[in-house]
Design a protein around this motif. Structure first.
Motif, short mmCIF file in Angstrom:
data_model
loop_
_atom_site.label_atom_id
_atom_site.label_comp_id
_atom_site.label_asym_id
_atom_site.label_seq_id
_atom_site.Cartn_x
_atom_site.Cartn_y
_atom_site.Cartn_z
N ARG A 471 0.82 -1.21 0.00
CA ARG A 471 0.00 0.00 0.00
C ARG A 471 0.86 1.26 0.00
O ARG A 471 0.51 2.26 -0.63
N LEU A 472 1.97 1.24 0.74
CA LEU A 472 2.82 2.42 0.80
C LEU A 472 3.28 2.84 -0.59
O LEU A 472 3.45 4.03 -0.87
N GLY A 473 3.49 1.85 -1.46
CA GLY A 473 3.93 2.16 -2.82
C GLY A 473 2.90 2.88 -3.66
O GLY A 473 3.23 3.41 -4.73
N LEU A 474 1.64 2.94 -3.21
CA LEU A 474 0.59 3.63 -3.96
C LEU A 474 0.55 5.12 -3.68
O LEU A 474 -0.05 5.89 -4.44
N ALA A 475 1.13 5.55 -2.56
CA ALA A 475 1.04 6.94 -2.14
C ALA A 475 2.06 7.80 -2.87
O ALA A 475 3.03 7.32 -3.46
N ALA A 493 8.39 3.38 4.42
CA ALA A 493 8.01 4.30 3.36
C ALA A 493 9.21 4.60 2.45
O ALA A 493 9.09 4.56 1.22
N LEU A 494 10.34 4.89 3.03
CA LEU A 494 11.53 5.18 2.24
C LEU A 494 11.95 3.96 1.43
O LEU A 494 12.41 4.08 0.28
N ARG A 495 11.81 2.79 2.00
CA ARG A 495 12.14 1.56 1.29
C ARG A 495 11.29 1.40 0.03
O ARG A 495 11.77 0.91 -1.00
N LEU A 496 10.02 1.82 0.11
CA LEU A 496 9.11 1.71 -1.03
C LEU A 496 9.23 2.91 -1.97
O LEU A 496 8.43 3.05 -2.89
N GLY A 497 10.23 3.78 -1.74
CA GLY A 497 10.44 4.93 -2.62
C GLY A 497 9.50 6.08 -2.38
O GLY A 497 9.30 6.92 -3.26
N LEU A 498 8.90 6.14 -1.18
CA LEU A 498 7.92 7.17 -0.87
C LEU A 498 8.59 8.32 -0.11
O LEU A 498 9.09 8.13 1.01
N PRO A 499 8.64 9.52 -0.69
CA PRO A 499 9.25 10.66 0.02
C PRO A 499 8.48 10.99 1.30
O PRO A 499 7.28 10.75 1.41
N ILE A 500 9.20 11.59 2.24
CA ILE A 500 8.64 11.94 3.56
C ILE A 500 8.87 13.42 3.81
O ILE A 500 9.95 13.96 3.52
N LEU A 554 15.31 8.33 -4.17
CA LEU A 554 15.02 7.12 -3.38
C LEU A 554 15.08 5.84 -4.21
O LEU A 554 14.98 4.75 -3.66
N ALA A 555 15.20 5.99 -5.50
CA ALA A 555 15.26 4.80 -6.36
C ALA A 555 16.62 4.13 -6.26
O ALA A 555 17.60 4.71 -5.80
N GLY A 556 16.69 2.91 -6.67
CA GLY A 556 17.97 2.20 -6.73
C GLY A 556 18.51 1.84 -5.36
O GLY A 556 17.85 1.16 -4.58
N GLU A 557 19.71 2.36 -5.05
CA GLU A 557 20.45 1.90 -3.86
C GLU A 557 20.29 2.79 -2.64
O GLU A 557 21.01 2.60 -1.66
N ALA A 558 19.41 3.78 -2.69
CA ALA A 558 19.33 4.72 -1.56
C ALA A 558 18.99 4.01 -0.26
O ALA A 558 19.68 4.19 0.75
N TRP A 559 17.93 3.21 -0.25
CA TRP A 559 17.56 2.51 1.00
C TRP A 559 18.54 1.39 1.34
O TRP A 559 19.01 1.33 2.48
#
Length: 584
Positions: A471-475, A493-500, A554-559
């Motif tokens: 679900r987090l990936g939908l936001a 959230a960060l793992r799913l590429g979701l900015p905070i 946040l894409a790729g290797e950030a998390w």
């Protein structure tokens, strides 16, 4: 939140009956039954039936005890002690509605009203009927204000139910400072970002709830083991946020230098994460069935060099065992992100962002900053189910703001910021967790009062961990709470590429998301004022290029590189353990 200490089942009544040894219930049961048979017209029969009920309950015969209490009430309807005990017995049988009805129907002299209201409030709270529970506990406090456990639950109920302002229609004799100091340590993290005040609240709670032990068990200079014996003490070795965070650290400990013990108070839930945690321990030691002293002596017998408490001031903690000082070095970590002022704790594991140098003196125990992010994580890639906005009942073209934190973390100031963002971004909607019905109704009402249509708030049903992550990936953007930030949820959230967008304050709890954003190199999401928080969120929603840059960062290797490098994290944690280990 610690359980409410309401009145306990009644003791035998003083009556014109022989005094019996309640330590030998079988003899007492036989004697009371014989007395009842021999005295069919005695005015003391109500007391005999009540005392028989106490002994039957003590012996484990709950159905017969309930019959006895009903006989007592038939003879003396205002015997509130029988109503209390009958309700507790019904609750233990799973008959919660009947328990509530029993307490509601009880004839209540003044001395009875308080325990009956407290039991009612406690049981309604377990049913998430927060508005009714809050009313019951408020009524109890109006009768007697000096009930710290009731104050704690009443205050936290208002937080969980978004009943604002939190201290409106206050309790006579309790000003705002008194309510804060007696409001409990978990609620304090969402009440203030002042670590000094959080520490005072924790000290008051510990002084009231966890008395010192008569001795300290561990040798003060430590042990001379070749491998450092690390003991992790927890009630959350299961499908719990802490369990998901800690598991890979347990797996990765270098067994040539460390031996890992898990002192477990966790009920068995049969989950895959629990099986993985137990498999990662060199020694799984169940202590949930042991009293605090016995648990402490078991830890001392294992000669643990460093005992790591994973609960802090949360439900399930074994603070009484820690007070025996069963290990020469004791640290608290992860479970409670604030001061844990227990004198027998030596260290609080943190990092230099969540506890900056200018705030360290406000904490107890002494902060132990790791060289890098404080939060352990599991680097394994989760297997997520496919989902979509349509499946979740969300509009495809909206800018989707989300916050999956528990409702008690949502404050009036933060919700005011959220409604301001919604007013400025007409195509935005806010997606929250379906935490409880009281809170949902109140949040919709607060939104309407702020000029935001209540249907712009959507609520996600509770679900399994994999679907929650999907679900987090939908936001589009995660809006953090303040002063109690997201911890595990922010990492997810960060793992799913979701900015905070977060607001950083002074306390550990108010700086968790800032630490995580720093770890992934996205510090532009960190605000230091509510106005800045609102401006950052609005910029994400109205500037597609800015939002795309955050997504790309946040894409790729950030998390994996910044938060999920558990091998590097384990090395940092082990280096800290080696620094604080004592040797004779």
């Amino acid at each position: 939140m610690a359980p409410l200490d309401a009145a306990q089942p009644g003791q035998p009544l003083e009556a014109l009956l022989p005094t019996l040894d309640t330590a030998r219930p079988a003899e007492g049961i036989a004697a009371y039954r014989a007395w009842l048979g021999a005295n069919p017209a005695s005015p003391q029969r109500f007391a005999a039936w009540f005392n028989l009920g106490v002994l039957l309950l003590q012996s484990g015969d709950r159905p017969s005890a309930m019959v006895a209490y009903r006989h007592a009430l038939a003879l003396k309807p205002d015997l509130y002690q029988a109503s209390v005990n009958l309700g507790l017995a019904l609750e233990a049988e799973g008959r919660q509605a009947e328990a509530l009805a029993t307490w509601d129907a009880a004839l209540q002299p003044d001395e009875a009203r308080i325990p009956l209201l407290n039991h009612r409030g406690r049981l309604l709270e377990t049913q998430k009927r927060y508005a009714e529970a809050e009313q019951a506990l408020r009524a109890s406090l109006l009768l007697r204000a000096d009930q710290p456990d009731v104050i704690q639950h009443w205050s936290h109920l208002r937080q969980k139910g978004c009943i604002w302002p939190l201290q409106a229609d206050g309790i006579p004799g309790l000003d705002a400072d008194a309510l804060a100091l007696k409001g409990g340590p978990l609620g304090a993290l969402a009440l203030t970002d002042d670590p000094a005040l959080q520490r005072r609240i924790g000290e008051a709670w510990i002084a009231r709830k966890v008395p010192p032990a008569p001795q300290r068990l561990a040798p003060p200079r430590g042990y001379a083991h070749d491998r450092i014996r690390i003991g992790y003490l927890s009630s959350d070795f299961c499908r719990h946020a802490m369990g998901f965070l800690i598991v890979e650290l347990l797996e990765r400990h270098d067994r040539t230098r460390f031996e890992v013990f898990g002192y477990c108070s966790t009920p068995e839930d049969g989950s895959p994460i629990r099986r993985r945690i137990l498999a990662a321990l060199d020694h799984h030691v169940p202590v949930g069935h042991l009293p605090d002293e016995a648990a402490a002596r078991r830890i001392r017998a294992d000669e643990i060099d460093i005992l790591v408490d994973l609960n802090g001031l949360t439900h399930g903690a074994r603070l009484g065992a820690l007070r025996w000082k069963p290990a020469p070095v004791q640290a608290t970590y992860l479970g409670y992100v604030g001061p844990v002022p227990l004198p027998e704790l030596d260290w609080m594991i943190c990092d230099g962002i969540v506890v900056p140098p200018d705030q360290q003196d406000h904490y107890a125990p002494r902060p132990l900053p790791l060289d890098g992010l404080y939060q352990a994580n599991d680097s394994r890639t989760p297997d997520l189910p496919a989902t979509s906005r349509a499946e979740e009942g969300l509009p495809a073209d909206a800018f989707l703001l989300c916050c999956f934190n528990n409702f008690y973390k949502i404050t009036p100031a933060v919700f005011g910021a959220w409604t301001e963002i919604l007013r400025r971004v007409p195509n935005a909607i806010l997606w929250l967790t379906e935490d409880n019905a009281t809170g949902i109704a109140n949040l919709r009402r607060h939104a309407s009062e702020a000029g935001v249509a209540p249907d712009r708030l959507h609520f996600a049903t509770r679900c399994d961990p994999a679907r929650y992550l999907a679900r987090l990936g939908l936001a589009d953007l995660f809006l953090d709470t303040f002063p109690y930030n997201a911890g595990t949820v922010a990492s997810d959230a960060l793992r799913l590429g979701l900015p905070i967008v977060t607001l950083a304050g002074r306390s550990f709890a108010s700086r968790m998301a800032a630490s995580l954003l720093t770890a992934v190199g996205l510090t532009e999401g960190i605000a230091t004022s509510l106005d800045g928080y609102v401006a950052r969120a609005v910029a994400h929603a109205t500037d597609p290029a800015l939002h795309a840059r955050a997504r790309a960062a946040l894409a790729g290797e950030a998390w994996p590189r910044g938060i999920g490098d558990t091998a590097a994290f384990t090395a940092r944690m082990e280096a800290a353990f080696e620094r604080i280990r004592l040797r004779p």
